[in-house]
Design an enzyme around this catalytic site. Structure first.
Site, short mmCIF file in Angstrom:
data_model
loop_
_atom_site.label_atom_id
_atom_site.label_comp_id
_atom_site.label_asym_id
_atom_site.label_seq_id
_atom_site.Cartn_x
_atom_site.Cartn_y
_atom_site.Cartn_z
N HIS A 216 0.83 -1.20 0.00
CA HIS A 216 0.00 0.00 0.00
C HIS A 216 0.87 1.26 0.00
O HIS A 216 0.44 2.32 -0.45
CB HIS A 216 -0.91 0.02 1.24
CG HIS A 216 -1.98 -1.03 1.21
ND1 HIS A 216 -1.78 -2.30 1.67
CD2 HIS A 216 -3.26 -0.97 0.77
CE1 HIS A 216 -2.89 -3.00 1.51
NE2 HIS A 216 -3.80 -2.20 0.98
N ASP A 281 -4.92 -5.77 -7.88
CA ASP A 281 -5.07 -5.00 -6.66
C ASP A 281 -5.28 -3.54 -7.08
O ASP A 281 -5.26 -3.20 -8.26
CB ASP A 281 -3.82 -5.16 -5.77
CG ASP A 281 -4.18 -5.18 -4.29
OD1 ASP A 281 -5.17 -4.54 -3.92
OD2 ASP A 281 -3.47 -5.86 -3.52
#
Length: 531
Positions: A216, A281
């Site tokens: 992330h 993702d």
């Protein structure tokens, strides 16, 4: 009918030059229709997020103009089941079409829709509990709850396999270190979800339970070879969601796995024979943003072999992704046959359910909470032995140091009971006749809070510290050190990943249930005070 007849008559009377103009206009119309059809096909592959809990004209324009067919829901979109239902209904009504609605509902620390659902323990607790029927029943219950909330696709479970190498973003999200156990428990959960009516998407192919960084935030590099991956990390994946790390020994080009056709298409689609939908993702994650612009990332991700492309957060990025993908197919940069094959797979998944909300109004399953409690109780693990006199000391003056979870409520789902920290501690210990004195500290405690906790330790017969990742936060490590040096007897509850066990001094009792959800904290406190 009348308009068509008039047009036909008019065309028969025009000059040759005028007829040429009409033919040209017809070609333009046909081109526009083909562009519109192409935009619809491209839109089938796009999954976008909304900015907030209330539908706006900007949201409607975004989905209408990009033809995006997928919606991912986050905490920022959810205030209550009633508001949530209205949001989905109004968006689909405005668009005149049904969307593919997805969310991240792993259980444990990853929960987006916190009402109308049961918050289960983290996967590591489920794996530790040691009963394969548990994840299956969990999958059935959670999918029924999600269908009542209108969810079609759940991005879970997490099937990454842990290793001895520290992983900052997986930890308790994994079922454990044994690939066989992760495979059995993950497949049981997936079968349960499918039984309850929700499509499951396992993550994060090809496996990042040993990733040294959180994707992330930054782009990790994982040095595993194909032999390593096939023996440990790849076995659990059947329904898959790819992740962003670079695997240089799997693809020598050193591109992120998201961009690697060698990993996604050649291995997963062809060698492993996976015929389902492959999902990227979020392409706005830090690992991708530091690599290339969103438009380029979208094209590379599609070229690698993904079907659904996630752009979850900002309208400029979402529009750039849609435009780039459309231009890539229009220009021939990406082959139409791959687009059509992807859309066919996606539509096959979409047609498995036609209704938006199924099973009645949003509500938790009656048998789900007892199951969550059973998992949590069986998962409680003593990670270090304490002093024999701790049990007796709990009959005296007891001090408790507990994180101020209410500070996190704006960022992650925190159960209301845990957010009322002092009331929760008083009730949980009060069941055993213990009335503790509680000091609240920040998730990253201040020096003043650490000093106050130390003073409480001086005045107490027994101390209980609820520790939130001292291996990540220096201030939590400082708090632990302070209490280990000053408490007469000390029990430490590891609230997240179990890595803090290595920081416990001899004679300090260490206990964990592999998470900080209410059912897990209830189970740990019961073990402490009841034996």
């Amino acid at each position: 009918m009348r308009t068509a007849l008039t047009r036909r008559v008019c065309v028969s009377r025009v000059t040759v030059r005028d007829a040429s103009k009409v033919a040209s206009l017809d070609r333009v119309a046909a081109y526009n229709r083909s562009v519109s059809d192409l935009a619809s096909l491209v839109g089938e592959r796009l999954v976008f997020g909304l900015a907030g809990p209330k539908l706006t004209a900007t949201d409607i324009r975004l989905f209408r103009e990009t033809r995006a067919a997928g919606l991912i829901l986050y905490r920022r979109n959810f205030e209550s089941p009633e508001q949530h239902t209205r949001l989905l209904t109004d968006l689909e009504s405005a668009l005149g079409r049904r969307l593919l609605v997805a969310t991240d509902h792993e259980g444990g620390r990853i929960v987006m829709l916190g009402q109308g659902t049961t918050i289960f323990p983290d996967n590591l607790a489920v794996g530790t509990a040691g009963e394969e029927a548990f994840p299956y029943r969990q999958g059935v219950f959670e999918s029924r709850e999600l269908r009542r909330l209108g969810v079609d696709l759940n991005f879970g479970p997490c099937l990454d396999v842990l290793t001895d190498r520290y992983s900052p973003n997986i930890g308790i999200r994994s079922y454990g270190k044994d690939p066989g156990l992760v495979t059995r428990y993950g497949l049981a959960r997936i079968k349960g979800m499918q039984k309850g009516g929700v499509s499951a998407c396992a993550k994060h192919f090809p496996g990042k339970g040993h990733s040294p960084l959180d994707a992330h935030l930054k782009l990790p590099t994982i040095d595993s070879t194909w032999a390593d991956m096939k023996s440990t990390h790849l076995p659990p994946f059947h329904a898959l969601m790819t992740s962003h790390p670079v695997y240089p020994n799997l693809d020598p080009s050193r591109v992120p796995a998201t961009f690697s056709r060698r990993i996604v298409h050649d291995y997963l689609r062809q060698e492993a024979g996976f015929t389902g939908v492959i999902v990227s993702d979020d392409l706005e994650m830090g690992a991708i943003v530091e690599t290339c612009p969103i438009a380029e990332a979208t094209i590379k991700t599609a070229a690698a072999g993904h079907d659904l492309l996630l752009v979850c957060h900002t309208e400029p990025a979402q529009r750039a992704a849609a435009k780039a993908l459309l231009e890539a197919y229009r220009s021939g940069t990406l082959p139409m046959r791959d687009l059509e094959a992807s859309v066919e797979r996606i539509q096959r998944m979409r047609t498995r359910r036609s209704a938006r909300f199924e099973g009645g109004p949003p509500a938790a399953e009656p048998d789900a909470l007892p199951l969550a409690r059973a998992i949590a109780s069986r998962a409680v693990t003593m990670v270090s032995a304490g002093k024999p006199e701790l049990r007796r000391a709990l009959n005296g003056r007891v001090g408790v140091v507990f994180p101020r979870f209410s500070d996190l409520a704006s960022r992650i789902t925190i159960e209301p009971e845990i957010a009322a920290e002092k009331e929760y501690i008083a009730g949980a210990f009060g069941i055993a006749g213990i009335t503790p004195e509680t000091r609240l500290v920040g998730i990253e405690p201040t020096d003043t809070e650490i000093a106050a906790a130390g003073a409480l330790a001086d005045a107490s017969d027994a101390m209980v510290l609820f520790l939130f990742d001292a291996h990540l936060y220096a201030s939590d490590a400082k708090l632990l050190k302070e209490l280990q040096s000053r408490a007469r007897t000390l029990a430490v509850v590891l609230m997240r990943d179990p890595y803090d066990a290595d920081m416990l001094a001899p004679g300090v009792l260490g206990v964990t249930a592999y998470g900080f959800r209410k059912c897990q904290l209830d189970a740990v406190i019961a073990r402490l005070v009841q034996g």
